[in-house]
Scaffold this motif. Structure first.
Motif, short mmCIF file in Angstrom:
data_model
loop_
_atom_site.label_atom_id
_atom_site.label_comp_id
_atom_site.label_asym_id
_atom_site.label_seq_id
_atom_site.Cartn_x
_atom_site.Cartn_y
_atom_site.Cartn_z
N ALA A 55 3.57 12.43 7.88
CA ALA A 55 4.44 12.11 6.74
C ALA A 55 4.01 10.79 6.11
O ALA A 55 4.00 10.66 4.88
N VAL A 56 3.65 9.81 6.94
CA VAL A 56 3.20 8.53 6.39
C VAL A 56 1.92 8.74 5.59
O VAL A 56 1.76 8.21 4.48
N GLY A 57 1.01 9.56 6.12
CA GLY A 57 -0.24 9.84 5.42
C GLY A 57 0.00 10.49 4.07
O GLY A 57 -0.56 10.09 3.05
N VAL A 177 0.27 -0.39 9.83
CA VAL A 177 -0.93 -0.47 9.01
C VAL A 177 -0.64 0.02 7.59
O VAL A 177 -0.98 -0.63 6.59
N SER A 178 0.05 1.16 7.50
CA SER A 178 0.31 1.75 6.19
C SER A 178 1.26 0.88 5.37
O SER A 178 1.08 0.70 4.16
N HIS A 179 2.26 0.33 6.05
CA HIS A 179 3.21 -0.53 5.34
C HIS A 179 2.48 -1.74 4.76
O HIS A 179 2.69 -2.12 3.61
N VAL A 180 1.62 -2.34 5.57
CA VAL A 180 0.88 -3.51 5.10
C VAL A 180 -0.01 -3.14 3.91
O VAL A 180 -0.02 -3.82 2.89
N ILE A 181 -0.73 -2.00 4.02
CA ILE A 181 -1.62 -1.60 2.92
C ILE A 181 -0.83 -1.42 1.63
O ILE A 181 -1.17 -1.96 0.58
N LEU A 182 0.28 -0.67 1.71
CA LEU A 182 1.01 -0.34 0.49
C LEU A 182 1.78 -1.53 -0.08
O LEU A 182 1.93 -1.67 -1.29
N ASP A 183 2.25 -2.39 0.81
CA ASP A 183 3.16 -3.44 0.37
C ASP A 183 2.47 -4.77 0.13
O ASP A 183 2.95 -5.59 -0.65
N ARG A 184 1.34 -5.00 0.79
CA ARG A 184 0.79 -6.35 0.79
C ARG A 184 -0.61 -6.44 0.21
O ARG A 184 -1.17 -7.53 0.16
N THR A 185 -1.24 -5.33 -0.16
CA THR A 185 -2.64 -5.46 -0.58
C THR A 185 -2.83 -5.00 -2.03
O THR A 185 -1.97 -4.34 -2.61
N VAL A 186 -3.96 -5.38 -2.58
CA VAL A 186 -4.30 -5.00 -3.95
C VAL A 186 -4.42 -3.48 -4.05
O VAL A 186 -3.90 -2.86 -4.98
N ILE A 187 -5.09 -2.87 -3.06
CA ILE A 187 -5.27 -1.41 -3.12
C ILE A 187 -3.92 -0.72 -3.12
O ILE A 187 -3.71 0.28 -3.80
N GLY A 188 -2.95 -1.29 -2.38
CA GLY A 188 -1.59 -0.75 -2.37
C GLY A 188 -0.99 -0.76 -3.76
O GLY A 188 -0.41 0.23 -4.23
N ARG A 189 -1.17 -1.89 -4.45
CA ARG A 189 -0.64 -1.98 -5.82
C ARG A 189 -1.31 -0.95 -6.72
O ARG A 189 -0.68 -0.34 -7.57
N ALA A 251 8.71 17.08 3.38
CA ALA A 251 10.17 16.96 3.38
C ALA A 251 10.58 15.56 3.83
O ALA A 251 11.46 14.94 3.22
N ALA A 252 9.95 15.05 4.88
CA ALA A 252 10.31 13.73 5.38
C ALA A 252 10.06 12.66 4.32
O ALA A 252 10.90 11.78 4.09
N ALA A 253 8.90 12.76 3.65
CA ALA A 253 8.58 11.77 2.63
C ALA A 253 9.59 11.83 1.49
O ALA A 253 10.06 10.79 1.00
#
Lengths: 313, 317
Positions: A55-57, A177-189, A251-253
């Motif tokens: 679901a995170v993926g 790892v996913s939270h950091v990528i999405l929330d804290r990095t340029v690629i996340g933005r 569904a979870a997402a």
């Protein structure tokens, strides 16, 4: 007034899912004997880890406005591939891990390439891949479960570290790892920008194709990881495992507030969505609700949770 | 190759390539000099038991003057009916049907019979009567399993039943066979029954949940197939309960035989895939050659497999 509304909207976007979770959790805690015990809650966590990783993926992919229907088949193929490498030596561990994750990575790469270079809708690409990968899993395994795996490999699904089952730790690592990528990095933005308004993102210099490649690859790699955890949990690589896993993951997402049209979604929300599905499955078994009603109840709760989330906005 | 595809729409060339691939795969089946052709449609080639039946058919057919055209219905009755229709159009000499469903696969039998092509049902039944049926009575398998649980527990204890996919013939019959036999043993009490859809991972989760509610009170588990039995077994082993709980399941797949040999699984019930596959081809050939069969119902018996006789079954594989 307008500002107050925005504040309210943000509040519910953040806490609407949490509210649904708390309601369902409380109802189960009050009505279901044995639900609140520590060992039961650990059981729930162990059971949700596979759906959680998937679901995170898929949250990454959905945020860019895409979808991945090939998750379940990727789980099966990666599980079978890992199992084929895990049965060769007495304590084979590194090789099966590499094989399983690489399988997922390659699947993600192919999905991403066809979506970006071929300009084919993600729904179609991953629908096609769903049956291609299922077929490949059957070919590779000759249609039979791959068993007799090494103890070291089986320990991933069955063992624990400092009292915490390893699947839960893997899931936690994926979440962090996913939270950091999405929330804290340029690629996340960039991921959010691509899903929010692709043309605008492209115009302001975001290489949206590369962003899309990235989300399919990370989603595929996580699916490979989930395949490894599943195969080691049931001590076999099953070519017919993981059927309709993608639906639970999506569904979870969605329960967690990820918007299917892109631009919106959070890892924390998805985790709550995964927890909601997990405690429902567990609670209904504890209550010995027959499988007919289980299916109806699950569907109602999924729609209900999303309704609570959306209407309150 | 490339030259011919130049100028073609990429999608069209992809389609051509995949067709070429399909023909390439098919050449093995097109053997010359085989006078009879039998169309075979199987429930699902993703199920190990069904694959074993298919393998037995192929093995038997290779010794005889018969070519098998085997297709996979992928658990879809509608698809199965279409497959039978195309067998009829191709003019096969006989059809072997491994039905997806009791009712929904019946039109397949009706159409073949109407076209005058003999039909043999293998493993499970349809509502319409075929020319011959080769299979086993699923109720018997559950009876054998429950009787063994009664023996192991001395006729007293709490039993959990893990069911197959609800509504499929095998689940219905295994449940009714089990319940009838349980009624003969009033000391055996069913704590709960639930479906795990024939799936190992689902059965493992279900068992983990049951352990939370029933814990020490569980004396035995009956799983309607080996995949689910092995899943339950694993959950019990992880909870440290296996010494106390007996687990019996059905089908005798390779993994289950291994687990019986290691004395982890208490017993499995052998369903004779070889006997069924071979019997079906024999019946079809008899119908082609003579127009009739000796018996229209060939029932292949189930056999209990425990650690005492498991070696004989392991050697058959």
């Amino acid at each position: 007034m307008k500002e107050a509304n925005i504040g309210k909207e943000r509040f519910y976007r953040r806490y609407g899912v949490l509210l649904s979770f708390i309601i369902i959790f409380s109802v189960l805690a009050l009505t279901t004997p044995g639900f609140l015990s520590l060992s039961n809650l650990t059981t729930v966590l162990r059971q949700i880890s596979i759906n959680g990783i998937l679901a995170v993926g898929v949250t990454f992919v959905i945020i860019t406005g895409g979808i991945d229907l090939s998750l379940g088949s990727t789980v099966a193929l990666a599980g079978v591939t890992a199992a084929l490498f895990a049965r060769q030596g007495g304590d084979a561990l590194a090789l099966p891990l590499i094989a399983g994750i690489t399988t997922g990575l390659v699947v993600g790469l192919v999905n991403g390439l066809i979506v970006t270079r071929g300009k084919v809708a993600p729904f179609i690409v991953t629908l096609g891949m769903m049956t291609i990968l299922r077929g490949t899993a059957l070919v590779v395994s000759d249609g039979r479960p791959v068993s007799n795996l090494s103890n070291a490999f089986n320990a991933i699904g069955g063992g624990d570290l400092m009292g915490i089952p390893i699947p839960i730790l893997v899931f936690l690592a994926v979440v962090v790892v996913s939270h950091v990528i999405l929330d804290r990095t340029v690629i996340g933005r960039y991921v959010y920008a691509t899903g929010g308004n692709e043309k605008a993102a492209y115009a302001s210099g975001v290489d949206t194709d590369r962003v899309k490649m990235f989300v399919y690859v990370i989603c595929g790699a996580f699916a490979g990881l989930a395949g490894i955890v599943l195969a080691s949990r049931i001590n076999t690589g099953q070519p017919n495992a993981g059927v309709s896993f993608e639906l639970d993951a999506i569904a979870a997402a969605v329960i967690g507030g990820t918007n299917l049209s892109g631009g919106i979604g959070k890892v924390t929300g998805t985790v709550l969505g995964v927890l909601i599905i997990g405690i429902i499955n567990n609670g209904l078994d504890l209550l010995n609700v027959t499988s007919y009603y289980q299916q109806i109840i699950k569907g109602v709760i999924i729609i209900g949770a999303v309704l609570i989330d959306r209407n309150k906005r | 190759m490339r030259k011919y595809f130049n100028g073609l729409h990429p999608a069209a060339s992809l389609l051509l390539l995949s067709l070429a691939f399909a023909f390439g795969c098919n050449t093995k089946a097109r053997q010359a000099g085989k006078p009879y052709r039998i169309g075979v449609t199987m429930l699902s080639l993703q199920s190990e038991f069904v694959v074993n039946v298919k393998d037995a058919m192929e093995k038997y057919a290779s010794n005889d003057s018969v070519e098998l055209l085997i297709v996979d219905a992928e658990r879809n009755a509608d698809k199965q009916v279409q497959q039978v229709e195309s067998f009829i159009a191709r003019g096969v000499d006989a059809i072997i049907l491994n039905p997806c469903e009791v009712e929904a696969s019946s039109p397949a039998v009706d159409r073949a019979r109407k076209a005058g092509i003999p039909v043999v049902n293998v493993n499970s039944e349809t509502k319409s009567t075929p020319d011959a049926f080769v299979g086993s009575n699923d109720e018997e398998s559950a009876e054998i399993a429950i009787e063994h649980i009664a023996k192991l527990t001395g006729g007293n204890g709490n039993v959990l039943m893990i069911e197959g996919y609800i509504g499929q013939a095998a689940q219905i019959k295994r449940t009714s066979g089990a319940e009838r036999t349980l009624a003969k043993h009033p000391g055996l009490k069913v704590l709960a029954k639930q479906s795990a859809e024939w799936d190992r991972a689902k059965a493992m989760s279900l068992m983990e949940n049951w352990i939370q509610v029933h814990g020490d009170r569980i004396d035995a588990v009956f799983a309607q197939n080996d995949e689910m039995g092995l899943g339950a077994l694993q959950a019990l082993e992880q909870a440290g309960l296996k010494n106390k709980v007996k687990v019996v399941s059905i089908d005798a797949i390779r993994d289950a035989l291994g687990a019986v040999k290691e004395k982890r699984l208490d017993a499995t019930v052998y369903q004779d895939a070889q006997g069924q596959g071979q019997g079906a081809v024999q019946a079809a050939l008899a119908l082609i050659r003579t127009g009739k069969v000796e018996k229209t119902q060939v029932l292949i018996p189930f056999q209990l497999v425990t650690s005492e006789n498991v070696d004989a079954y392991l050697n058959r594989r």
